[in-house]
Design a protein around this motif. Structure first.
Motif, PDB file in Angstrom:
ATOM      1  N   UNK A  59       0.839  -1.203   0.000  1.00 40.54           N
ATOM      2  CA  UNK A  59       0.000   0.000   0.000  1.00 40.54           C
ATOM      3  C   UNK A  59       0.872   1.250   0.000  1.00 40.54           C
ATOM      4  N   UNK A  60       0.518   2.223  -0.840  1.00 36.47           N
ATOM      5  CA  UNK A  60       1.259   3.480  -0.894  1.00 36.47           C
ATOM      6  C   UNK A  60       1.182   4.219   0.437  1.00 36.47           C
ATOM      7  N   UNK A  61       2.169   5.042   0.697  1.00 36.95           N
ATOM      8  CA  UNK A  61       2.151   5.868   1.912  1.00 36.95           C
ATOM      9  C   UNK A  61       0.975   6.839   1.836  1.00 36.95           C
ATOM     10  N   UNK A  62       0.325   7.043   2.965  1.00 41.26           N
ATOM     11  CA  UNK A  62      -0.843   7.910   3.007  1.00 41.26           C
ATOM     12  C   UNK A  62      -0.918   8.633   4.339  1.00 41.26           C
ATOM     13  N   UNK A  63      -1.511   9.819   4.319  1.00 36.63           N
ATOM     14  CA  UNK A  63      -1.717  10.565   5.565  1.00 36.63           C
ATOM     15  C   UNK A  63      -2.979  10.104   6.275  1.00 36.63           C
ATOM     16  N   UNK A  64      -3.747   9.248   5.614  1.00 38.40           N
ATOM     17  CA  UNK A  64      -4.972   8.739   6.226  1.00 38.40           C
ATOM     18  C   UNK A  64      -4.650   7.759   7.346  1.00 38.40           C
ATOM     19  N   UNK A  65      -5.617   7.549   8.200  1.00 40.67           N
ATOM     20  CA  UNK A  65      -5.481   6.574   9.267  1.00 40.67           C
ATOM     21  C   UNK A  65      -5.369   5.173   8.675  1.00 40.67           C
ATOM     22  N   UNK A  66      -4.389   4.393   9.137  1.00 43.37           N
ATOM     23  CA  UNK A  66      -4.200   3.020   8.667  1.00 43.37           C
ATOM     24  C   UNK A  66      -4.390   2.077   9.848  1.00 43.37           C
ATOM     25  N   UNK A  67      -5.291   1.115   9.671  1.00 44.30           N
ATOM     26  CA  UNK A  67      -5.567   0.141  10.726  1.00 44.30           C
ATOM     27  C   UNK A  67      -5.224  -1.253  10.237  1.00 44.30           C
ATOM     28  N   UNK A  68      -4.413  -1.958  11.011  1.00 47.05           N
ATOM     29  CA  UNK A  68      -4.113  -3.356  10.714  1.00 47.05           C
ATOM     30  C   UNK A  68      -5.187  -4.245  11.326  1.00 47.05           C
ATOM     31  N   UNK A  69      -5.584  -5.271  10.576  1.00 47.19           N
ATOM     32  CA  UNK A  69      -6.578  -6.211  11.081  1.00 47.19           C
ATOM     33  C   UNK A  69      -6.092  -7.629  10.818  1.00 47.19           C
ATOM     34  N   UNK A  70      -6.637  -8.560  11.551  1.00 50.56           N
ATOM     35  CA  UNK A  70      -6.295  -9.961  11.315  1.00 50.56           C
ATOM     36  C   UNK A  70      -6.957 -10.437  10.026  1.00 50.56           C
ATOM     37  N   UNK A  71      -6.408 -11.473   9.389  1.00 51.52           N
ATOM     38  CA  UNK A  71      -7.028 -12.001   8.162  1.00 51.52           C
ATOM     39  C   UNK A  71      -8.497 -12.385   8.370  1.00 51.52           C
ATOM     40  N   UNK A  72      -8.827 -12.921   9.535  1.00 51.70           N
ATOM     41  CA  UNK A  72     -10.207 -13.325   9.810  1.00 51.70           C
ATOM     42  C   UNK A  72     -11.133 -12.113   9.854  1.00 51.70           C
ATOM     43  N   UNK A  73     -10.679 -11.035  10.483  1.00 51.83           N
ATOM     44  CA  UNK A  73     -11.492  -9.820  10.552  1.00 51.83           C
ATOM     45  C   UNK A  73     -11.643  -9.219   9.162  1.00 51.83           C
ATOM     46  N   UNK A  74     -10.548  -9.212   8.390  1.00 52.87           N
ATOM     47  CA  UNK A  74     -10.660  -8.642   7.038  1.00 52.87           C
ATOM     48  C   UNK A  74     -11.660  -9.434   6.207  1.00 52.87           C
ATOM     49  N   UNK A  75     -11.630 -10.722   6.312  1.00 55.21           N
ATOM     50  CA  UNK A  75     -12.554 -11.558   5.546  1.00 55.21           C
ATOM     51  C   UNK A  75     -14.000 -11.223   5.890  1.00 55.21           C
ATOM     52  N   UNK A  76     -14.253 -10.809   7.132  1.00 56.52           N
ATOM     53  CA  UNK A  76     -15.626 -10.506   7.561  1.00 56.52           C
ATOM     54  C   UNK A  76     -16.160  -9.210   6.961  1.00 56.52           C
ATOM     55  N   UNK A  77     -15.275  -8.352   6.446  1.00 55.76           N
ATOM     56  CA  UNK A  77     -15.725  -7.094   5.837  1.00 55.76           C
ATOM     57  C   UNK A  77     -15.505  -7.069   4.325  1.00 55.76           C
ATOM     58  N   UNK A  78     -14.883  -8.110   3.807  1.00 54.70           N
ATOM     59  CA  UNK A  78     -14.593  -8.155   2.376  1.00 54.70           C
ATOM     60  C   UNK A  78     -15.792  -8.653   1.579  1.00 54.70           C
ATOM     61  N   UNK A  79     -15.939  -8.122   0.359  1.00 58.06           N
ATOM     62  CA  UNK A  79     -16.965  -8.617  -0.559  1.00 58.06           C
ATOM     63  C   UNK A  79     -16.338  -9.371  -1.732  1.00 58.06           C
ATOM     64  N   UNK A  80     -15.042  -9.643  -1.615  1.00 61.63           N
ATOM     65  CA  UNK A  80     -14.325 -10.366  -2.658  1.00 61.63           C
ATOM     66  C   UNK A  80     -14.319 -11.868  -2.343  1.00 61.63           C
ATOM     67  N   UNK A  81     -14.323 -12.692  -3.388  1.00 66.74           N
ATOM     68  CA  UNK A  81     -14.223 -14.145  -3.196  1.00 66.74           C
ATOM     69  C   UNK A  81     -12.845 -14.493  -2.650  1.00 66.74           C
TER      70      UNK A  81
END
Length: 242
Positions: A59-81
């Motif tokens: 991911x490119x550097x950004x001034x926005x807030x960046x939050x790390x999540x576990x793979x399981x948590x990311x899967x719960x918010x993803x709409x990708x297969x």
């Protein structure tokens, strides 16, 4: 690192799959490493980047807030297969209705989000920088539309309003597709136009048809009578382009 699926931010992101919450919070989700990097490089109003530890280095550097999540948590918010482990929460731009600056599109009740996204993608490629959408169209900021637009939704102006409000600002001659119209490939017109793409099942509404200045057709062979809305839009945008 966020490890709970019940985290407040995670629940908010999950709610953005619903148009009601996208509208009330004025936010939408962009998923995938390529699209996340696009919104960052284009300096869009990124509120938060959510990613797994594995995806962070991509991911490119950004001034926005960046939050790390576990793979399981990311899967719960993803709409990708197959989730890539990165998404961004972005503020929807405020687009005040204004007249088109060149060739433009009017989407009249296009209801499939994938079609809306694909049409916007082609509009960006073809230089149709103003896309007007009736309030009966699928939301251009749904995940499916954003993904189908392949970054096009970041690059064109999209205006969403009632049909009469849109028609009040569109001053280009209106062109609709009709099987009895003139061949789109031989159609000649000096100046810019407004190409209308109607609903997948019902076509262009009667009120727009009555106001149309020109009708054009895409020649068909082998007994075929119609094309997918996004395919038709792509062919006509390039055929009518000055």
């Amino acid at each position: 690192m966020i490890t709970s699926k019940q985290n407040t931010l995670i629940k908010q992101i999950r709610s953005l799959s619903d148009k009601k919450f996208r509208d009330s919070l004025n936010l939408y989700v962009v998923e995938g490493i390529k699209l996340v990097n696009e919104v960052i490089s284009l300096n869009l109003a990124v509120k938060t980047v959510i990613c797994t530890e594995k995806a962070l280095s991509k991911i490119l550097k950004t001034s926005a807030n960046v939050e790390l999540v576990s793979p399981e948590v990311f899967k719960s918010i993803s709409e990708e297969v197959t989730p890539q482990g990165a998404l961004a929460v972005v503020e929807k731009p405020f687009e005040k209705l204004k007249k088109p600056t060149g060739n433009c599109l009017l989407l009249d009740g296009v209801s499939d989000p994938a079609n809306v996204g694909a049409i916007i993608r082609t509009a960006a490629c073809a230089g149709y920088n103003d896309v007007y959408m009736t309030d009966t169209c699928a939301d251009q900021y749904s995940s499916k539309s954003v993904r189908s637009s392949m970054g096009g939704v970041f690059r064109v102006n999209t205006y969403r309003a009632k049909l009469e409000e849109l028609l009040a600002v569109i001053d280009n001659p209106i062109v609709v597709a009709d099987m009895n119209g003139e061949d789109a490939f031989t159609f000649k017109h000096a100046g810019n136009v407004c190409l209308v793409i109607g609903n997948e099942g019902h076509g262009v509404s009667e009120s727009v048809e009555r106001l149309s200045d020109y009708t054009v057709k895409i020649p068909m062979q082998n007994g075929m009578e119609s094309l997918n809305a996004a395919v038709s839009a792509g062919i006509l945008m390039y055929a009518l382009k000055n």
